[in-house]
Scaffold this motif. Structure first.
Motif, PDB file in Angstrom:
ATOM      1  N   GLN A  77       0.818  -1.219   0.000  1.00 39.97           N
ATOM      2  CA  GLN A  77       0.000   0.000   0.000  1.00 39.97           C
ATOM      3  C   GLN A  77       0.848   1.263   0.000  1.00 39.97           C
ATOM      4  OE1 GLN A  77      -4.212  -0.358   1.875  1.00 39.97           O
ATOM      5  NE2 GLN A  77      -2.809  -0.905   3.491  1.00 39.97           N
ATOM      6  N   HIS A  81       1.159   2.410  -3.668  1.00 42.12           N
ATOM      7  CA  HIS A  81      -0.166   3.038  -3.720  1.00 42.12           C
ATOM      8  C   HIS A  81      -1.218   2.101  -4.324  1.00 42.12           C
ATOM      9  CE1 HIS A  81       1.078   6.929  -2.136  1.00 42.12           C
ATOM     10  NE2 HIS A  81       2.215   6.676  -2.762  1.00 42.12           N
ATOM     11  N   THR A  83      -3.771   0.430  -2.954  1.00 37.86           N
ATOM     12  CA  THR A  83      -4.371   0.463  -1.623  1.00 37.86           C
ATOM     13  C   THR A  83      -5.613  -0.426  -1.564  1.00 37.86           C
ATOM     14  OG1 THR A  83      -5.933   2.305  -1.911  1.00 37.86           O
ATOM     15  CG2 THR A  83      -3.619   2.866  -1.452  1.00 37.86           C
ATOM     16  N   TYR A  84      -5.995  -0.749  -0.343  1.00 37.57           N
ATOM     17  CA  TYR A  84      -7.204  -1.546  -0.171  1.00 37.57           C
ATOM     18  C   TYR A  84      -8.405  -0.774  -0.720  1.00 37.57           C
ATOM     19  CZ  TYR A  84     -10.069  -5.224   1.691  1.00 37.57           C
ATOM     20  OH  TYR A  84     -10.918  -6.295   1.788  1.00 37.57           O
ATOM     21  N   GLY A  85      -8.435   0.517  -0.443  1.00 36.98           N
ATOM     22  CA  GLY A  85      -9.594   1.328  -0.826  1.00 36.98           C
ATOM     23  C   GLY A  85      -9.652   1.692  -2.294  1.00 36.98           C
ATOM     24  N   ASN A  86      -8.509   1.696  -2.991  1.00 39.26           N
ATOM     25  CA  ASN A  86      -8.588   2.036  -4.428  1.00 39.26           C
ATOM     26  C   ASN A  86      -8.652   0.788  -5.310  1.00 39.26           C
ATOM     27  OD1 ASN A  86      -5.887   1.220  -4.925  1.00 39.26           O
ATOM     28  ND2 ASN A  86      -5.082   3.300  -5.003  1.00 39.26           N
ATOM     29  N   HIS A  87      -8.778  -0.357  -4.682  1.00 40.54           N
ATOM     30  CA  HIS A  87      -8.998  -1.630  -5.387  1.00 40.54           C
ATOM     31  C   HIS A  87      -7.816  -2.092  -6.220  1.00 40.54           C
ATOM     32  CE1 HIS A  87     -13.067  -1.531  -4.106  1.00 40.54           C
ATOM     33  NE2 HIS A  87     -13.262  -0.367  -4.693  1.00 40.54           N
ATOM     34  N   ARG A  88      -6.644  -1.508  -5.964  1.00 39.87           N
ATOM     35  CA  ARG A  88      -5.488  -2.015  -6.698  1.00 39.87           C
ATOM     36  C   ARG A  88      -4.721  -3.033  -5.837  1.00 39.87           C
ATOM     37  NH1 ARG A  88      -1.794   1.552  -8.760  1.00 39.87           N
ATOM     38  NH2 ARG A  88      -2.499   3.592  -8.054  1.00 39.87           N
TER      39      ARG A  88
END
Lengths: 209, 209
Positions: A77, A81, A83-88
């Protein structure tokens, strides 16, 4: 972390002549994670190796899979980048300590690199081996001095990698519905027995006061 | 993000007189997430409100539950350092857009605050409502100007909160075993049909080259 703890970390990296790029990653990851956990530091070496083998660098549009929910996701993360929240980032908890990177791609798969801890290589580092194999006799915690010393000595020497084709699934379409129990909006395809998961088997709290 | 995009974000926050503390959160979250997604910005307002209602501040030892895997986890991770990898963040995908915070506690539960998007309040902001309810006629994407404008106008006005007791489970003990198929170490209790999940139903890649 206290200033003294940061100083110890810097001294440890200096003692082991850690590459300056990796030191920068470690500082950022530890700040995010709040302490220098063994799995996080190992994760930094893993992500660094995966980047090199993929011929990529931070800032490229990358995707990661962490096969463990422990520490490792944070290295991906912070450095990538993804990240868990940006689904990458996907956390696919196979239980293995492994991270896979690939570049953005159309379609349902992409060439990638999987880096993993190679247990045969770990045997040369006794404290790391004891921690990694969850030896019940190991009592040094996840950020003990001997353990971190072993990790910095080992670096990528305990890792192996392979080239893979990473599979992924297309996004599903969804519609929004109001849960008749709590009144909040949820994707319609998540209702079960007419209520949302929070009112069903994912309940994790009780109302208070 | 490009300089021009950062400038637009700053202008948007200035236009809406966003609180300076929240602006700082937004900058850090957007940097981590790589772009100003609607769910992320809404998440910042949610985390900020939850902190206030819990009487806590960043730096306190907090735990978070994100009820959505979309964007929201990143706001909690960046602002609170409740990260996926340090186990102070749980993603419990109920499908609701909601975050719950609690302080460190012994035992199996702790008092906490749950903040959620209140759909009745969202109706006053048409673009936000269209995005939030996943209206098939909404075509503005997750970071369109009108949408971000609605979010900055609304801020915490579209949120509600409640006091809850958050439940959690004790850590399970585990032993490490070598998967006879791939040769990597995994927790023994994750084997199924004699092999690890990566060699079983969690396979997500094919070997290449």
């Amino acid at each position: 972390m206290k200033d003294e703890e940061w100083k110890e970390l810097e001294e440890l990296m200096e003692k082991h002549h850690v590459d300056e790029g990796v030191r920068k990653y470690i500082r950022e990851c530890v700040k995010f994670h709040t302490f220098p956990a063994a799995g996080l530091l190992l994760g930094v070496f893993m992500v660094d190796l995966a980047l090199e083998k993929l011929g990529a660098k931070p800032g490229d549009k990358l995707y990661a899979v962490s096969e463990s929910p422990k520490c490792l996701p944070d290295a991906a993360q912070v450095i990538l980048h993804t990240t868990y929240g940006n689904h990458r980032l996907r956390v696919i908890n196979t239980g293995r300590f492994s991270v896979t990177l690939n570049r953005f791609a159309q379609g349902n798969s992409a060439p990638g690199v999987r880096v993993f801890v190679d247990v045969d290589k770990v045997k040369a580092y006794p404290t790391l081996y004891a921690w990694y194999t969850n030896d019940p006799n190991y009592k040094g915690g996840v950020d003990g001095g001997d353990l971190l010393d072993d990790i910095m000595t080992a670096g990528r020497r305990v890792l192996s990698f392979e080239h893979v084709n990473v599979r992924f699934e297309p996004k599903e379409k969804w519609t929004s519905v109001k849960c008749p129990s709590c009144g909040e909006m949820v994707p319609g395809n998540t209702l079960s027995k007419g209520v949302c998961r929070a009112c069903g088997n994912m309940a994790y709290y009780d109302r208070a006061g």
